[in-house]
Design an enzyme around this catalytic site. Sequence first.
Site, PDB file in Angstrom:
ATOM      1  N   LYS A 138       0.835  -1.211   0.000  1.00  0.00           N
ATOM      2  CA  LYS A 138       0.000   0.000   0.000  1.00  0.00           C
ATOM      3  C   LYS A 138       0.863   1.252   0.000  1.00  0.00           C
ATOM      4  O   LYS A 138       0.538   2.245  -0.667  1.00  0.00           O
ATOM      5  CB  LYS A 138      -0.928  -0.007   1.218  1.00  0.00           C
ATOM      6  CG  LYS A 138      -1.815   1.229   1.306  1.00  0.00           C
ATOM      7  CD  LYS A 138      -2.805   1.137   2.448  1.00  0.00           C
ATOM      8  CE  LYS A 138      -3.679   2.400   2.495  1.00  0.00           C
ATOM      9  NZ  LYS A 138      -4.742   2.305   3.529  1.00  0.00           N
ATOM     10  N   HIS A 288      -6.505 -31.896 -35.257  1.00  0.00           N
ATOM     11  CA  HIS A 288      -7.653 -31.076 -34.842  1.00  0.00           C
ATOM     12  C   HIS A 288      -8.411 -31.735 -33.686  1.00  0.00           C
ATOM     13  O   HIS A 288      -9.635 -31.849 -33.703  1.00  0.00           O
ATOM     14  CB  HIS A 288      -8.572 -30.799 -36.023  1.00  0.00           C
ATOM     15  CG  HIS A 288      -7.895 -30.067 -37.142  1.00  0.00           C
ATOM     16  ND1 HIS A 288      -7.421 -28.777 -37.007  1.00  0.00           N
ATOM     17  CD2 HIS A 288      -7.579 -30.455 -38.400  1.00  0.00           C
ATOM     18  CE1 HIS A 288      -6.860 -28.389 -38.144  1.00  0.00           C
ATOM     19  NE2 HIS A 288      -6.937 -29.390 -39.002  1.00  0.00           N
TER      20      HIS A 288
END
Length: 522
Positions: A138, A288
């Site tokens: 912070k 695929h």
Amino acid sequence: MAKIQRAILSVTDKTGLVDFARRLTSMGVELVSTGGTAKLLRDSAIAVKDISDLTGFPEMLDGRVKTLHPKVHGGILHMRGKPEHRAAVAEHGIQPIDMVVVNLYAFEKTANKPGVEFEDIIENIDIGGPSMVRSAAKNFQDVAIVTSPADYDSIAQEMQSNGGSLSLATKWQLAQKAFDTTAAYDSAIASTLERIAAPNDGSTKFELGGAEGFPNTLRLSFRKAFDLRYGENPHQKAALYSDGSGKGIANGKQLQGKELSYNNIVDLQAAWDLAQEFEGPVCAIIKHTNPCGTAIADTLANAYKRALECDPVSAFGGVIGVNRTIDRDTATEMAKLFVEAIAAPAFNEDARQIFAAKKNLRLVEIVPMEQKWVLKNVSGGVLLQDNDMRPLTEADPKVVSDRKPSEQEMRDLLFAWKVCKHVKSNAILYARNGQTTGVGAGQMSRVDSARIGAMKSVLGIKGSVAASDAFFPFPDGVEVIAEAGATAIIQPGGSVRDQEVVDTANRLGLAMVLTGVRHFRH
């Protein structure tokens, strides 16, 4: 860019800490530390002040309270640019802390230990560590927060180059990482505790894993491994994210070749999953996401050659998955075909030398893992389900035809069943002697899948068996399979027309086995 003059160090993972601490002290940074961290530094002949000397208050409650003190958090949180903050800390004798080096109790590691007790899990919830991390993050403009040993070297180098200070940009990056760390930590705690059932019937015993069902809140935490060139298509952006476990496709080790594409990774997962279905040597060739050839054999090289025989045209430019270390013989055969990528548990040195001539071929070593859940995105949310890991038990297959399958047919039926599970639905798969002979994938009707699987066969269907991922809604699929030359069928059953389907199999002389298990793959 104020010089860092005082640092507090309190770490669980002590990797690289001694060297980092020495570099800090060489730049005149005063070190303050707690418990085991302080002992390690002293044992390494590094000057360090105990946290109790800073706070004037002893560590207590078995170490539960040591850094939760105004002289710690005041020293971290006060804003150096505010005169009233400086006056307040001066009034109370609070010394500035310019760097916080903290990593947290190993909660997940403890929680995942076999036989861990509930009390041990609770004691490994870090309180002081996350509090210091959040305080420092912070106040990042004045305080550097260091949460990862991986950052020690770059931080020390920057400080040595800048007279003991760090840039605002570096402090901001460290703060971002810090909040990410505490978010993942809290998420892990919440997810673990949610799975622990509260005691009942007057008991005080918490049962680990006692809670049933899916979590009420789904918390996911993944870190970006790398950006991909594009997604399924060039106009789509994509990236790969890792769970940090070091296992599975997302954490595979690429040994050579071009960078992996989105489609490579999807196909590697499909190939790897299919290969893991078998105990003996197996090779799966994927195109695929569907298997165009799968085979088992006495050696991996022979399994590959048999898989390639299934459909050599479709195999061109495919992705391969195996369940054994790839050796010289296997690599020699695979190197004859253009392949996009290969997934294997390992590649021996001979194999790597052979593949080295194919510069673009991607070799990926995979550490196996059990995938518990499968997620699928939908607009506004996600679908979550158990992974389809349901094996057939001895009690599952039930012969419902007049003719029982032969021993060879039953072996082929069980082989076909495992492979069919990895074919997109609607799926019909033909196999013979541990080798796929035809694959019908992803059709809107099951009978079309049966026709296409036979039509695409290179090896011929005669004498094969067939597997269907779901029941036959009509007898026509059985008729197509028989006409193609297959002699036995394995399928889940469960249709209102099951008896018609069985009667058709009997009329055509086919053996039929029902499993009671469906394997849709969408």
